[in-house]
Design a protein around this motif. Structure first.
Motif, PDB file in Angstrom:
ATOM      1  N   ASP A   1       0.842  -1.187   0.000  1.00 31.03           N
ATOM      2  CA  ASP A   1       0.000   0.000   0.000  1.00 31.03           C
ATOM      3  C   ASP A   1       0.881   1.243   0.000  1.00 31.03           C
ATOM      4  O   ASP A   1       2.110   1.157   0.057  1.00 31.03           O
ATOM      5  N   ALA A   2       0.267   2.388  -0.062  1.00 31.18           N
ATOM      6  CA  ALA A   2       1.010   3.637  -0.186  1.00 31.18           C
ATOM      7  C   ALA A   2       1.858   3.931   1.050  1.00 31.18           C
ATOM      8  O   ALA A   2       2.926   4.532   0.953  1.00 31.18           O
ATOM      9  N   ARG A   3       1.434   3.500   2.209  1.00 28.58           N
ATOM     10  CA  ARG A   3       2.144   3.828   3.442  1.00 28.58           C
ATOM     11  C   ARG A   3       3.316   2.888   3.707  1.00 28.58           C
ATOM     12  O   ARG A   3       4.404   3.323   4.054  1.00 28.58           O
ATOM     13  N   ASP A   4       3.103   1.581   3.554  1.00 25.32           N
ATOM     14  CA  ASP A   4       4.108   0.611   3.953  1.00 25.32           C
ATOM     15  C   ASP A   4       4.804  -0.083   2.786  1.00 25.32           C
ATOM     16  O   ASP A   4       5.702  -0.882   2.999  1.00 25.32           O
ATOM     17  N   GLY A   5       4.379   0.154   1.570  1.00 23.07           N
ATOM     18  CA  GLY A   5       4.952  -0.548   0.425  1.00 23.07           C
ATOM     19  C   GLY A   5       4.193  -1.834   0.164  1.00 23.07           C
ATOM     20  O   GLY A   5       3.422  -1.921  -0.762  1.00 23.07           O
ATOM     21  N   PHE A   6       4.378  -2.827   1.010  1.00 26.03           N
ATOM     22  CA  PHE A   6       3.643  -4.078   0.915  1.00 26.03           C
ATOM     23  C   PHE A   6       2.415  -3.978   1.794  1.00 26.03           C
ATOM     24  O   PHE A   6       2.436  -3.313   2.829  1.00 26.03           O
ATOM     25  N   LYS A   7       1.358  -4.662   1.387  1.00 30.83           N
ATOM     26  CA  LYS A   7       0.170  -4.686   2.230  1.00 30.83           C
ATOM     27  C   LYS A   7       0.486  -5.556   3.440  1.00 30.83           C
ATOM     28  O   LYS A   7       0.892  -6.705   3.306  1.00 30.83           O
ATOM     29  N   MET A   8       0.341  -5.001   4.604  1.00 22.91           N
ATOM     30  CA  MET A   8       0.698  -5.711   5.828  1.00 22.91           C
ATOM     31  C   MET A   8      -0.545  -5.964   6.667  1.00 22.91           C
ATOM     32  O   MET A   8      -1.500  -5.188   6.624  1.00 22.91           O
ATOM     33  N   ASN A   9      -0.519  -7.066   7.410  1.00 20.33           N
ATOM     34  CA  ASN A   9      -1.563  -7.310   8.394  1.00 20.33           C
ATOM     35  C   ASN A   9      -1.290  -6.405   9.583  1.00 20.33           C
ATOM     36  O   ASN A   9      -0.191  -6.413  10.132  1.00 20.33           O
ATOM     37  N   LYS A  10      -2.293  -5.629   9.956  1.00 17.80           N
ATOM     38  CA  LYS A  10      -2.084  -4.673  11.034  1.00 17.80           C
ATOM     39  C   LYS A  10      -2.934  -4.954  12.255  1.00 17.80           C
ATOM     40  O   LYS A  10      -2.775  -4.313  13.277  1.00 17.80           O
ATOM     41  N   THR A  11      -3.843  -5.920  12.146  1.00 17.23           N
ATOM     42  CA  THR A  11      -4.679  -6.269  13.292  1.00 17.23           C
ATOM     43  C   THR A  11      -4.678  -7.787  13.456  1.00 17.23           C
ATOM     44  O   THR A  11      -4.362  -8.531  12.525  1.00 17.23           O
ATOM     45  N   TYR A  12      -5.044  -8.239  14.649  1.00 15.33           N
ATOM     46  CA  TYR A  12      -5.132  -9.669  14.895  1.00 15.33           C
ATOM     47  C   TYR A  12      -6.200 -10.321  14.011  1.00 15.33           C
ATOM     48  O   TYR A  12      -6.026 -11.440  13.554  1.00 15.33           O
ATOM     49  N   LYS A  13      -7.291  -9.600  13.759  1.00 18.87           N
ATOM     50  CA  LYS A  13      -8.342 -10.143  12.893  1.00 18.87           C
ATOM     51  C   LYS A  13      -7.817 -10.410  11.481  1.00 18.87           C
ATOM     52  O   LYS A  13      -8.167 -11.410  10.864  1.00 18.87           O
ATOM     53  N   GLN A  14      -6.982  -9.519  10.969  1.00 23.70           N
ATOM     54  CA  GLN A  14      -6.404  -9.723   9.644  1.00 23.70           C
ATOM     55  C   GLN A  14      -5.484 -10.953   9.626  1.00 23.70           C
ATOM     56  O   GLN A  14      -5.477 -11.715   8.666  1.00 23.70           O
ATOM     57  N   VAL A  15      -4.720 -11.139  10.685  1.00 21.47           N
ATOM     58  CA  VAL A  15      -3.833 -12.300  10.781  1.00 21.47           C
ATOM     59  C   VAL A  15      -4.660 -13.588  10.826  1.00 21.47           C
ATOM     60  O   VAL A  15      -4.349 -14.573  10.152  1.00 21.47           O
ATOM     61  N   VAL A  16      -5.730 -13.586  11.617  1.00 16.61           N
ATOM     62  CA  VAL A  16      -6.590 -14.765  11.727  1.00 16.61           C
ATOM     63  C   VAL A  16      -7.233 -15.085  10.379  1.00 16.61           C
ATOM     64  O   VAL A  16      -7.273 -16.243   9.959  1.00 16.61           O
ATOM     65  N   THR A  17      -7.713 -14.068   9.681  1.00 15.08           N
ATOM     66  CA  THR A  17      -8.317 -14.274   8.360  1.00 15.08           C
ATOM     67  C   THR A  17      -7.299 -14.869   7.396  1.00 15.08           C
ATOM     68  O   THR A  17      -7.607 -15.800   6.649  1.00 15.08           O
ATOM     69  N   GLN A  18      -6.079 -14.356   7.421  1.00 10.62           N
ATOM     70  CA  GLN A  18      -5.033 -14.889   6.552  1.00 10.62           C
ATOM     71  C   GLN A  18      -4.721 -16.347   6.918  1.00 10.62           C
ATOM     72  O   GLN A  18      -4.592 -17.197   6.035  1.00 10.62           O
ATOM     73  N   ASN A  19      -4.597 -16.653   8.204  1.00  7.82           N
ATOM     74  CA  ASN A  19      -4.301 -18.021   8.630  1.00  7.82           C
ATOM     75  C   ASN A  19      -5.396 -18.994   8.212  1.00  7.82           C
ATOM     76  O   ASN A  19      -5.110 -20.100   7.750  1.00  7.82           O
ATOM     77  N   LEU A  20      -6.647 -18.600   8.371  1.00 10.86           N
ATOM     78  CA  LEU A  20      -7.762 -19.460   8.000  1.00 10.86           C
ATOM     79  C   LEU A  20      -7.807 -19.670   6.485  1.00 10.86           C
ATOM     80  O   LEU A  20      -8.006 -20.784   6.007  1.00 10.86           O
ATOM     81  N   THR A  21      -7.578 -18.616   5.727  1.00 11.23           N
ATOM     82  CA  THR A  21      -7.562 -18.722   4.267  1.00 11.23           C
ATOM     83  C   THR A  21      -6.450 -19.666   3.806  1.00 11.23           C
ATOM     84  O   THR A  21      -6.661 -20.516   2.940  1.00 11.23           O
ATOM     85  N   MET A  22      -5.271 -19.541   4.398  1.00  8.64           N
ATOM     86  CA  MET A  22      -4.154 -20.413   4.034  1.00  8.64           C
ATOM     87  C   MET A  22      -4.454 -21.868   4.380  1.00  8.64           C
ATOM     88  O   MET A  22      -4.124 -22.767   3.618  1.00  8.64           O
ATOM     89  N   LEU A  23      -5.088 -22.099   5.521  1.00  6.91           N
ATOM     90  CA  LEU A  23      -5.449 -23.459   5.907  1.00  6.91           C
ATOM     91  C   LEU A  23      -6.426 -24.067   4.903  1.00  6.91           C
ATOM     92  O   LEU A  23      -6.296 -25.228   4.517  1.00  6.91           O
ATOM     93  N   LEU A  24      -7.391 -23.283   4.453  1.00 13.22           N
ATOM     94  CA  LEU A  24      -8.385 -23.771   3.502  1.00 13.22           C
ATOM     95  C   LEU A  24      -7.784 -24.060   2.127  1.00 13.22           C
ATOM     96  O   LEU A  24      -8.122 -25.059   1.492  1.00 13.22           O
ATOM     97  N   LEU A  25      -6.899 -23.202   1.655  1.00  9.44           N
ATOM     98  CA  LEU A  25      -6.389 -23.315   0.295  1.00  9.44           C
ATOM     99  C   LEU A  25      -5.168 -24.226   0.158  1.00  9.44           C
ATOM    100  O   LEU A  25      -4.850 -24.663  -0.944  1.00  9.44           O
ATOM    101  N   THR A  26      -4.488 -24.512   1.256  1.00 11.51           N
ATOM    102  CA  THR A  26      -3.315 -25.393   1.196  1.00 11.51           C
ATOM    103  C   THR A  26      -3.769 -26.838   1.057  1.00 11.51           C
ATOM    104  O   THR A  26      -4.645 -27.302   1.785  1.00 11.51           O
ATOM    105  N   SER A  27      -3.162 -27.541   0.107  1.00 10.03           N
ATOM    106  CA  SER A  27      -3.481 -28.957  -0.094  1.00 10.03           C
ATOM    107  C   SER A  27      -2.632 -29.809   0.839  1.00 10.03           C
ATOM    108  O   SER A  27      -1.452 -29.503   1.049  1.00 10.03           O
ATOM    109  N   PRO A  28      -3.211 -30.881   1.403  1.00  7.00           N
ATOM    110  CA  PRO A  28      -2.410 -31.778   2.230  1.00  7.00           C
ATOM    111  C   PRO A  28      -1.197 -32.279   1.431  1.00  7.00           C
ATOM    112  O   PRO A  28      -1.314 -32.634   0.265  1.00  7.00           O
ATOM    113  N   GLY A  29      -0.034 -32.241   2.072  1.00  5.39           N
ATOM    114  CA  GLY A  29       1.200 -32.636   1.421  1.00  5.39           C
ATOM    115  C   GLY A  29       1.966 -31.473   0.825  1.00  5.39           C
ATOM    116  O   GLY A  29       3.123 -31.606   0.444  1.00  5.39           O
ATOM    117  N   GLU A  30       1.341 -30.311   0.724  1.00  6.58           N
ATOM    118  CA  GLU A  30       1.987 -29.146   0.125  1.00  6.58           C
ATOM    119  C   GLU A  30       3.080 -28.583   1.044  1.00  6.58           C
ATOM    120  O   GLU A  30       4.091 -28.067   0.571  1.00  6.58           O
TER     121      GLU A  30
END
Length: 116
Positions: A1-30
């Motif tokens: 983003d304009a402030r930090d360059g890369f889009k960063m997680n800035k709240t715990y809710k954003q981190v949780v959303t990212q973790n849940l999304t990664m768990l859903l999209l990662t295939s077993p064995g990956e």
């Protein structure tokens, strides 16, 4: 983003959303160091579009969340596809809506993920 360059997680809710999304999209064995990690939602797109498939997927989501994201309490997992009567959803596409509570924060949230 304009402030930090890369889009960063800035709240715990954003981190949780990212973790849940990664768990859903990662295939077993990956993940080499933990081959049992991941739901592998995309592989379910090649299964029959039926309530039985979504029941199996739901069970896998609950099992993986309880093992890897124990700080979450899943409240509801809903699936939207042509097989569930939602004809506005394109073929070979499923929309997953997960309602959950982040236990340490006592905060509820919803994740909507469209997988094609």
């Amino acid at each position: 983003d304009a402030r930090d360059g890369f889009k960063m997680n800035k709240t715990y809710k954003q981190v949780v959303t990212q973790n849940l999304t990664m768990l859903l999209l990662t295939s077993p064995g990956e993940r080499i160091m933990d081959p049992s990690f991941g739901v592998g939602v995309r592989r379910f797109l090649f299964e029959q579009d039926s309530p039985i498939t979504y029941s199996n997927l739901s069970a896998r989501i609950y099992k993986q969340v309880s093992k890897y994201l124990s700080y979450l309490e899943l409240e509801d997992v809903e699936f939207f596809s042509q097989g569930t009567g939602h004809h506005e959803i394109p073929d070979n596409t499923v929309k997953i809506k997960i309602s959950y509570t982040i236990k340490p924060l006592a905060s509820s949230a919803t994740l909507e993920l469209v997988v094609t």
